[in-house]
Motif scaffolding. Structure first.
Motif, PDB file in Angstrom:
ATOM      1  N   ALA A 124      41.757  30.773  52.732  1.00  0.00           N
ATOM      2  CA  ALA A 124      41.404  30.160  51.541  1.00  0.00           C
ATOM      3  C   ALA A 124      42.378  30.218  50.500  1.00  0.00           C
ATOM      4  CB  ALA A 124      40.081  31.184  51.057  1.00  0.00           C
ATOM      5  N   GLU A 125      42.268  29.116  49.712  1.00  0.00           N
ATOM      6  CA  GLU A 125      43.475  28.672  48.759  1.00  0.00           C
ATOM      7  C   GLU A 125      42.769  28.596  47.382  1.00  0.00           C
ATOM      8  OE1 GLU A 125      46.643  29.282  49.231  1.00  0.00           O
ATOM      9  OE2 GLU A 125      46.613  29.416  51.664  1.00  0.00           O
ATOM     10  N   GLY A 126      43.444  28.833  46.349  1.00  0.00           N
ATOM     11  CA  GLY A 126      42.679  28.652  44.944  1.00  0.00           C
ATOM     12  C   GLY A 126      41.924  29.500  44.462  1.00  0.00           C
ATOM     13  N   ILE A 127      42.105  30.849  44.899  1.00  0.00           N
ATOM     14  CA  ILE A 127      41.421  31.900  44.348  1.00  0.00           C
ATOM     15  C   ILE A 127      41.997  32.371  43.140  1.00  0.00           C
ATOM     16  CG2 ILE A 127      40.161  34.018  45.000  1.00  0.00           C
ATOM     17  CD1 ILE A 127      40.166  33.285  47.838  1.00  0.00           C
ATOM     18  N   THR A 128      41.674  32.512  42.057  1.00  0.00           N
ATOM     19  CA  THR A 128      42.268  32.975  40.821  1.00  0.00           C
ATOM     20  C   THR A 128      42.138  34.272  40.683  1.00  0.00           C
ATOM     21  OG1 THR A 128      40.195  32.671  39.497  1.00  0.00           O
ATOM     22  CG2 THR A 128      41.672  30.620  39.815  1.00  0.00           C
ATOM     23  N   GLU A 129      42.771  34.967  39.935  1.00  0.00           N
ATOM     24  CA  GLU A 129      43.152  36.349  39.840  1.00  0.00           C
ATOM     25  C   GLU A 129      41.523  37.090  39.057  1.00  0.00           C
ATOM     26  OE1 GLU A 129      44.750  39.978  40.332  1.00  0.00           O
ATOM     27  OE2 GLU A 129      45.259  38.173  40.618  1.00  0.00           O
ATOM     28  N   ASP A 130      41.155  36.132  38.106  1.00  0.00           N
ATOM     29  CA  ASP A 130      39.743  36.482  37.663  1.00  0.00           C
ATOM     30  C   ASP A 130      38.463  36.657  38.536  1.00  0.00           C
ATOM     31  OD1 ASP A 130      41.074  36.642  35.060  1.00  0.00           O
ATOM     32  OD2 ASP A 130      40.191  34.564  34.324  1.00  0.00           O
ATOM     33  N   MET A 131      38.532  35.465  39.748  1.00  0.00           N
ATOM     34  CA  MET A 131      37.552  35.526  40.612  1.00  0.00           C
ATOM     35  C   MET A 131      37.716  36.901  41.453  1.00  0.00           C
ATOM     36  SD  MET A 131      38.025  31.627  42.235  1.00  0.00           S
ATOM     37  CE  MET A 131      38.145  30.339  41.302  1.00  0.00           C
ATOM     38  N   LEU A 132      39.155  37.126  41.790  1.00  0.00           N
ATOM     39  CA  LEU A 132      39.176  38.382  42.533  1.00  0.00           C
ATOM     40  C   LEU A 132      38.819  39.745  41.730  1.00  0.00           C
ATOM     41  CD1 LEU A 132      42.859  37.866  43.969  1.00  0.00           C
ATOM     42  CD2 LEU A 132      40.773  37.600  45.129  1.00  0.00           C
ATOM     43  N   ILE A 133      39.032  39.683  40.573  1.00  0.00           N
ATOM     44  CA  ILE A 133      38.784  41.118  40.057  1.00  0.00           C
ATOM     45  C   ILE A 133      37.277  41.093  39.724  1.00  0.00           C
ATOM     46  CG2 ILE A 133      38.830  42.037  37.495  1.00  0.00           C
ATOM     47  CD1 ILE A 133      41.696  40.816  37.156  1.00  0.00           C
ATOM     48  N   SER A 134      36.703  40.038  39.387  1.00  0.00           N
ATOM     49  CA  SER A 134      35.121  39.922  39.185  1.00  0.00           C
ATOM     50  C   SER A 134      34.320  40.523  40.625  1.00  0.00           C
ATOM     51  CB  SER A 134      34.625  38.643  38.828  1.00  0.00           C
ATOM     52  OG  SER A 134      34.717  37.794  39.915  1.00  0.00           O
ATOM     53  N   GLN A 135      35.037  40.386  41.825  1.00  0.00           N
ATOM     54  CA  GLN A 135      34.344  40.639  42.840  1.00  0.00           C
ATOM     55  C   GLN A 135      34.957  41.874  43.606  1.00  0.00           C
ATOM     56  OE1 GLN A 135      31.542  39.136  44.178  1.00  0.00           O
ATOM     57  NE2 GLN A 135      31.611  38.210  42.160  1.00  0.00           N
ATOM     58  N   GLN A 136      35.934  42.601  42.961  1.00  0.00           N
ATOM     59  CA  GLN A 136      36.531  43.857  43.308  1.00  0.00           C
ATOM     60  C   GLN A 136      37.415  43.325  44.597  1.00  0.00           C
ATOM     61  OE1 GLN A 136      36.057  47.595  42.709  1.00  0.00           O
ATOM     62  NE2 GLN A 136      36.310  46.281  40.936  1.00  0.00           N
ATOM     63  N   MET A 137      38.151  42.384  44.596  1.00  0.00           N
ATOM     64  CA  MET A 137      38.948  41.927  45.802  1.00  0.00           C
ATOM     65  C   MET A 137      40.218  41.894  45.375  1.00  0.00           C
ATOM     66  SD  MET A 137      36.652  38.631  47.571  1.00  0.00           S
ATOM     67  CE  MET A 137      35.308  38.787  48.406  1.00  0.00           C
ATOM     68  N   LYS A 138      41.209  41.820  46.254  1.00  0.00           N
ATOM     69  CA  LYS A 138      42.667  41.712  46.303  1.00  0.00           C
ATOM     70  C   LYS A 138      43.213  41.037  47.367  1.00  0.00           C
ATOM     71  CE  LYS A 138      43.982  45.747  45.147  1.00  0.00           C
ATOM     72  NZ  LYS A 138      44.829  46.953  45.137  1.00  0.00           N
TER      73      LYS A 138
END
Length: 366
Positions: free
Chosen positions: A325-339
């Protein structure tokens, strides 16, 4: 108490002598028996809940290396504590343990309470754990009734009450109160547990090796293999799950933290979703749910592994894929508890057993 009339037939002083002398000669050499430190007793008893002794030994030794004192556990970062517990399961046990240890550090000057009233207030300390700590560490004549003890006493005293019913525990607690040797509470309670683990085992017990066979009513009547009575059966449900090890162009791995409440709370995992889409493949189900959450469509490639992981109330039936997967923003990660984490960093995070298997399969595939 129901069924305890059998106690009148038992020579209680002789029973105590027989079981304690056997324990002193035959007890297993276990690391938490090296001393009677209340903190070590507490940790061992929490670890031993629903977990085999052989499994617990290396975990206990490592835990004591990482957190050698009550204060060190109180001060520890929760991520490190979960990592120390990784693979033992029932993670709420260690979260409750650390919470209670912090309370002891703050409210009791770091000294584990030595009264039933005070110790029972601590998070995660139920009647069994309280009784084990008080009797083993402090010599208090308190019952510590676990499955082993109920099995032993159901046979000795011919107790035919269903041990799956919570109210039945009261019968066994009363039995221990009347049998326990006030001068050797630690040895007595541990002897009952040890007898259940080594001799008075489920199914067909090794009665010919039993030090208290002459006191056993079930053996006298030939019904030892029919006890204890346990009728409660839990139904488990199958949960189909689609999961994926997702990488990006920097060869980082996408991981997600589970919610702070519920099953496997606060552990890390690879992205996965329950497969509710009966008209699509698991791959498509994963892609759709990932897109709904992250707003990026992942590319899923080959099937990596299938895993069946059994909990007490459900069974995860997991199909795991490789993906990018590409193009995942930091905001998307934080909102889903991902990193995103480097491949070499994955081992620093605490994962449930099923996801440890996923990671092992991934490394072997490379």
């Amino acid at each position: 108490m129901n069924n305890l009339h059998v106690l009148e037939k038992i020579n209680i002083p002789q029973f105590r002598e027989d079981i304690i002398s056997w324990f002193q000669m035959e007890q297993r050499d276990l690391p938490w028996r090296k001393d009677q430190d209340p903190y070590k007793v507490w940790v061992s008893e929490i670890m031993l809940q629903q977990t085999r002794v052989d499994t617990v030994i290396p975990y206990f030794n490592r835990f004591m290396e990482w957190f050698p004192s009550l204060q060190s556990l109180a001060d520890a970062d929760e991520e490190k504590v979960l990592k120390a517990w990784e693979g033992l399961g029932y993670y709420s046990r260690v979260k409750n343990l650390q919470s209670a240890v912090r309370e002891v550090a703050q409210e009791y000057n770091g000294i584990v309470p030595d009264t039933l009233e005070e110790i029972s207030k601590l998070k995660g300390v139920g009647p069994y754990t309280a009784g084990a700590i008080l009797s083993i560490a402090y010599g208090r004549p308190e019952p510590a009734v676990d499955g082993n003890v109920m099995r032993v006493l159901s046979r000795i005293l011919l107790i035919e009450e269903d041990i799956a019913k919570p109210k039945t525990r009261k019968i066994f607690e009363e039995a221990v109160r009347r049998l326990i040797d006030d001068n050797h509470t630690s040895a007595f309670n541990q002897a009952l547990m040890e007898l259940g683990a080594m001799i008075c085992t489920p199914g067909v017990p090794a009665c010919l090796l039993c030090p208290v066979r002459d006191h056993c009513e079930a053996y006298a009547e030939g019904v030892q293999s029919q006890l204890p009575v346990k009728n409660l059966k839990k139904r488990s449900r199958d949960v189909p799950i689609a999961a994926a090890v997702i990488t990006n162009s920097r060869q980082e791995i996408l991981i997600r933290k589970r919610p702070a409440k519920g099953l496997l709370a606060d552990l890390w995992e690879f992205p996965n979703y329950e497969d509710h889409a009966s008209l699509t493949t698991k791959r498509e189900s994963f892609r759709q749910q990932f897109q709904e959450q992250i707003h990026v469509i992942p590319e899923l490639g080959e099937h990596l592994i299938s895993i069946e992981h059994i909990f007490s109330h459900l069974v995860w039936k997991m199909d795991v894929y490789l993906g990018t997967a590409e193009g995942i923003t930091e905001d998307m990660l934080i909102s889903q508890q991902m990193k995103w984490v480097a491949e070499t960093e994955v081992e620093h995070y605490a994962f449930p057993v099923s996801h440890q298997k996923i990671w092992k399969a991934y490394l072997e595939k490379k």
